[in-house]
Design a protein around this motif. Structure first.
Motif, PDB file in Angstrom:
ATOM      1  N   THR A  29       0.713  -1.268  -0.149  1.00 56.45           N
ATOM      2  CA  THR A  29       0.002  -0.050   0.022  1.00 56.45           C
ATOM      3  C   THR A  29       0.810   1.411  -0.045  1.00 56.45           C
ATOM      4  O   THR A  29       2.189   1.269   0.057  1.00 56.45           O
ATOM      5  CB  THR A  29      -0.832  -0.062   1.215  1.00 56.45           C
ATOM      6  N   SER A  30       0.281   2.359   0.016  1.00 61.08           N
ATOM      7  CA  SER A  30       0.895   3.629   0.044  1.00 61.08           C
ATOM      8  C   SER A  30       1.508   3.939   1.560  1.00 61.08           C
ATOM      9  O   SER A  30       1.015   2.925   2.331  1.00 61.08           O
ATOM     10  CB  SER A  30       0.021   4.800  -0.021  1.00 61.08           C
TER      11      SER A  30
ATOM     12  N   VAL B 195      -4.384   2.723   2.644  1.00 66.68           N
ATOM     13  CA  VAL B 195      -5.527   2.729   1.861  1.00 66.68           C
ATOM     14  C   VAL B 195      -6.826   3.021   2.974  1.00 66.68           C
ATOM     15  O   VAL B 195      -6.749   2.353   4.137  1.00 66.68           O
ATOM     16  CB  VAL B 195      -5.899   1.555   1.251  1.00 66.68           C
TER      17      VAL B 195
ATOM     18  N   ARG C 122     -11.164   3.929   3.909  1.00 63.80           N
ATOM     19  CA  ARG C 122     -12.484   4.093   3.511  1.00 63.80           C
ATOM     20  C   ARG C 122     -13.202   4.477   4.701  1.00 63.80           C
ATOM     21  O   ARG C 122     -13.134   4.253   5.872  1.00 63.80           O
ATOM     22  CB  ARG C 122     -12.908   2.690   3.197  1.00 63.80           C
TER      23      ARG C 122
ATOM     24  N   ARG D  62     -13.292   6.847  -0.468  1.00 62.68           N
ATOM     25  CA  ARG D  62     -12.101   6.121  -0.428  1.00 62.68           C
ATOM     26  C   ARG D  62     -10.832   6.914  -0.808  1.00 62.68           C
ATOM     27  O   ARG D  62     -11.037   7.850  -1.654  1.00 62.68           O
ATOM     28  CB  ARG D  62     -12.370   5.112  -1.333  1.00 62.68           C
ATOM     29  N   TRP D  63      -9.854   6.545  -0.273  1.00 60.98           N
ATOM     30  CA  TRP D  63      -8.475   7.198  -0.840  1.00 60.98           C
ATOM     31  C   TRP D  63      -7.668   6.261  -0.635  1.00 60.98           C
ATOM     32  O   TRP D  63      -7.371   5.159   0.221  1.00 60.98           O
ATOM     33  CB  TRP D  63      -8.343   8.157   0.499  1.00 60.98           C
ATOM     34  N   ASP D  64      -6.616   6.101  -1.645  1.00 65.58           N
ATOM     35  CA  ASP D  64      -5.607   5.219  -1.797  1.00 65.58           C
ATOM     36  C   ASP D  64      -4.484   5.440  -1.117  1.00 65.58           C
ATOM     37  O   ASP D  64      -3.277   4.889  -1.267  1.00 65.58           O
ATOM     38  CB  ASP D  64      -5.357   4.892  -3.257  1.00 65.58           C
TER      39      ASP D  64
END
Length: 368
Positions: free
Chosen positions: A244-245, A249, A251, A260-262
């Motif tokens: 992941t970042s 990640v 929600r 939502r944000w990645d």
């Protein structure tokens, strides 16, 4: 809390304390900041400070081992504390009592008890102490918070964080490397996104069989937040593949939909609502934290990250660790009360101890 201000017609003169890797990042940030002047660099090893200033192209900048002494000789207004966590309490306390504002790296202190001591010291001295939680100063996180406000009543916020860094050194020897060294960032961001404070924590931390860490490199924590919202964090520092970042990640689930944000690109709203128009955040990263700190010192405003506001993020970490070690759900107020008792036992400044003793409720003292 009110704090001392500086005249608006002169640059903010800053001494940097700590010239390690984080200190060097701050050095370049301070040098590049408008209306801020780096006047000296302190490090327990002055040669390290000298090397850092030379590498940055400032070989003639004053250096030494004592940030307060350097501030006195250079006419500094403030200290940026980029020392190791164990040094945050003594360095920041000395600066506050010397009449210096402080912008400190996370965590606010090595222990929650020391964090409460620093909050009381800021009250006693009337100096601003702000903690830089760099990931909170992310414009995309501000946008996620705005979307959360469009979703009506909120039910759940989740963060997934899966990375596989091989740091070597102290992190791989810690009992709870993920929770203590990294999770404070999403915990702090969750408070910001929800606009709600933690009530209780339940956490399971463990170390997968293939882990190269000595301690628990993976964890899942469930926090009850004010209003009955649940924040769920699941992460691992030994999870190769599909990483992941570094921001995780995210929600947000609410009555009108989800966001939502990645962690790397702008968040996405999936809801049958007309989003309210809001200006994007002008702040980003540690440069944004420094900008807000300077503005607060000129205007007298209370910035996001002021020590009282920040302490509950560290309380979330301590509650998660206690739950993981005990196997029980832990109340945040119990963690705060026990830290308060420890702070009173350990405090050496009589006026700070008196301020701590005057707190009839720790939570109220932090959130008033």
């Amino acid at each position: 809390m009110t704090h001392r201000t500086i005249p608006g017609d002169e640059p903010l003169r800053v001494v940097l304390a700590g010239a390690g890797s984080m200190g060097r990042a701050w050095l370049s940030t301070i040098v590049a900041a408008p209306d801020v002047e780096l006047v000296a660099v302190a490090d327990i090893d002055p040669d390290t400070a000298r090397s850092a200033t030379a590498a940055a192209g400032w070989p003639d900048l004053p250096v030494g081992a004592d940030a307060v002494a350097l501030a006195a000789t250079t006419g500094a207004h403030a200290v940026v504390d980029a020392t190791v966590p164990e040094a945050h309490h003594p360095v920041t306390t000395a600066a506050l009592f010397a009449g210096l504002a402080v912008l400190g790296e996370k965590p606010v202190a090595a222990t929650l008890a020391q964090a409460l001591s620093l909050a009381a010291a800021a009250e006693v001295t009337g100096e601003l102490f702000m903690v830089s939680q760099s990931r909170r100063w992310n414009p995309q996180l501000f946008a996620l918070r705005a979307m959360a406000a469009d979703l009506g009543a909120l039910g759940t916020l989740t963060t997934e964080f899966f990375r596989a860094p091989r740091f070597g050194g102290f992190r791989e020897e810690m009992a709870h490397p993920l929770l203590v060294d990294m999770a404070i960032h999403p915990f702090d961001s969750a408070r910001f996104v929800l606009g709600a404070e933690p009530v209780a924590a339940y956490c399971e931390a463990y170390n997968p069989s293939w882990s190269w860490y000595d301690g628990a490199a993976a964890a899942t924590a469930v926090f009850e937040m004010e209003g009955g919202i649940r924040y769920v964090y699941t992460g691992s520092w030994c999870s190769p593949g599909a990483e992941t970042s570094w921001n995780g990640v995210w929600r947000v689930s609410g009555e009108k939909g989800s966001a939502r944000w990645d962690g790397d690109t702008g968040p996405v709203l999936d809801a049958d609502v007309l989003p309210a128009e809001r200006s994007p955040s002008p702040y980003s990263g540690i440069a944004g934290a420094l900008q807000v700190f300077a503005e607060a010192l000129r205007t007298g405003s209370t910035p996001m990250g002021e020590v009282h506001e920040n302490v509950l993020s560290l309380a979330m970490v301590e509650a998660a660790v206690r739950s993981a070690e005990s196997g029980r759900r832990v109340l945040i107020d119990d963690v705060l009360d026990q830290a308060h008792e420890q702070a009173l036992r350990e405090e050496t400044h009589a006026d700070v101890r008196a301020a701590l003793a005057g707190w009839t409720s720790v939570r109220s003292a932090l959130t008033a």
